[in-house]
Design a protein around this motif. Structure first.
Motif, short mmCIF file in Angstrom:
data_model
loop_
_atom_site.label_atom_id
_atom_site.label_comp_id
_atom_site.label_asym_id
_atom_site.label_seq_id
_atom_site.Cartn_x
_atom_site.Cartn_y
_atom_site.Cartn_z
N TYR A 1 0.71 -1.40 0.07
CA TYR A 1 0.03 0.01 -0.09
C TYR A 1 0.82 1.14 0.08
O TYR A 1 0.78 2.27 -0.49
N GLN A 2 1.85 1.19 0.72
CA GLN A 2 3.21 2.36 0.80
C GLN A 2 3.48 2.52 -0.70
O GLN A 2 3.61 3.79 -0.81
N LEU A 3 4.02 1.45 -1.07
CA LEU A 3 4.40 1.42 -2.78
C LEU A 3 3.32 2.48 -3.52
O LEU A 3 3.48 3.41 -4.20
N HIS A 4 2.10 2.00 -3.59
CA HIS A 4 1.07 2.69 -4.21
C HIS A 4 0.65 3.83 -3.98
O HIS A 4 0.35 4.97 -4.65
N GLU A 5 0.88 4.18 -2.59
CA GLU A 5 0.43 5.52 -2.25
C GLU A 5 1.67 6.61 -2.96
O GLU A 5 1.30 8.01 -2.78
N ASN A 6 2.83 6.07 -2.92
CA ASN A 6 3.92 6.74 -3.47
C ASN A 6 4.03 6.69 -4.96
O ASN A 6 4.96 7.19 -5.58
N ASN A 7 2.80 6.28 -5.58
CA ASN A 7 2.75 6.30 -7.19
C ASN A 7 3.91 5.58 -7.65
O ASN A 7 4.37 5.91 -8.80
N ALA B 1 -8.38 -3.36 2.09
CA ALA B 1 -9.66 -2.55 2.24
C ALA B 1 -9.76 -1.76 3.57
O ALA B 1 -10.04 -0.64 3.41
N LEU B 2 -9.07 -2.51 4.43
CA LEU B 2 -9.10 -1.92 5.85
C LEU B 2 -8.30 -0.60 5.72
O LEU B 2 -8.45 0.60 6.19
N ILE B 3 -7.18 -0.65 5.12
CA ILE B 3 -6.16 0.33 5.05
C ILE B 3 -6.72 1.64 4.19
O ILE B 3 -6.44 2.78 4.46
N SER B 4 -7.18 1.03 3.03
CA SER B 4 -7.47 2.13 2.12
C SER B 4 -8.96 2.72 2.17
O SER B 4 -9.25 3.70 1.28
N ASN B 5 -9.84 2.08 2.97
CA ASN B 5 -11.18 2.52 3.06
C ASN B 5 -12.12 2.23 1.73
O ASN B 5 -13.04 2.91 1.42
N GLU B 6 -11.60 1.04 1.01
CA GLU B 6 -12.19 0.78 -0.21
C GLU B 6 -13.07 -0.46 0.25
O GLU B 6 -12.95 -1.18 1.22
#
Length: 253
Positions: free
Chosen positions: A145-151, A213-218
């Protein structure tokens, strides 16, 4: 002609690093001896380093890598620096060396610190009874998720390219084989597509989807269905390639 780039922290041992490159064929300990690339480790004083020698490119790619596109070694170094700037772990980048002629790139080498790790992601696939497996998968999900949040779209996000270090109740994840990345805003379908190469079981998919899902609120259903679909489609494609290859080889006999 040589292009040499060494990180400022390692300038004091630049001569020794270049000696390792010069003697790469005859010295060092094999880490990986693949058909395309070779990885060796070397001792320089108290420091253990790893050098990856990339396969000599064919004529067209040789020209491209010299004149039109960065070499795999240079990309590996630059991407490693970018990962660390984003607080994403990778063996520390020391430098890269390119050897070329007037017509194109001949050889390239990426140098990094050697990492002593406990296991890689493949162990999670092949050993379902591994202690704390579910917890490791949850922590790995936070890492991704950290990877993705950093694009960061790590195109080689496959099982052998994540090394895992056990650090008490915490697990540290290190990315390797870095030369294929894209830096782009990632929507949820693209994020789940990014995980398709991990060869996840349905149980692993459920654990990762629940945590993501928990981290991203999806919504869980969205995350789970996208991850399941991309993972299964990738497996079908790979298995079909293997089937066609076996069929071709059998027909040749």
């Amino acid at each position: 002609m040589q292009t040499i780039h060494i990180h400022d922290k390692f300038k004091a041992i630049e001569a020794q690093l270049l000696a390792c490159i010069s003697n790469f064929e005859t010295q060092g300990e094999y880490v990986t001896k693949g058909e395309r690339n070779v990885i060796k480790s070397f001792e320089i004083g108290a420091e253990t380093i790893t050098i990856k020698s990339f396969k000599t490119p064919k004529v067209i790619n040789s020209f491209v890598y010299k004149h039109l596109r960065k070499s795999k070694a240079k990309r590996s170094f630059e991407y490693a620096v970018k990962l660390l700037d984003c607080n994403i772990l990778t063996p520390f980048p020391i430098g890269y060396v390119e050897e070329s002629s007037a017509t194109g790139l001949k050889h390239s080498f990426y140098i990094c610190r050697h990492l002593d790790y406990d296991f890689d992601f493949r162990v999670l696939i092949h050993n379902p009874e591994l202690d704390h497996r579910d917890e490791i998968l949850k922590q790995f999900t936070h890492f991704t998720y950290q990877l993705h949040e950093n694009n960061i779209n790590f195109l080689d996000h496959s099982p052998g390219n994540t090394l895992i270090v056990e650090n008490g109740p915490k697990y540290d994840f290190y990315l390797i084989d870095l030369n294929r990345m894209q830096f782009e805003v990632m929507d949820l379908p693209k994020r789940m597509e990014n995980l398709k190469r991990l060869w996840l079981s349905k149980k692993m998919i459920r654990i990762i989807a629940t945590e993501y899902a928990l981290i991203s609120n999806e919504p869980f259903e969205n995350v789970y269905n996208l991850l399941l679909e991309s993972s299964q489609a990738f497996k079908r494609r790979i298995n079909r390639k293997k089937y066609l290859k076996r069929k071709y080889l059998n027909n040749k006999k």
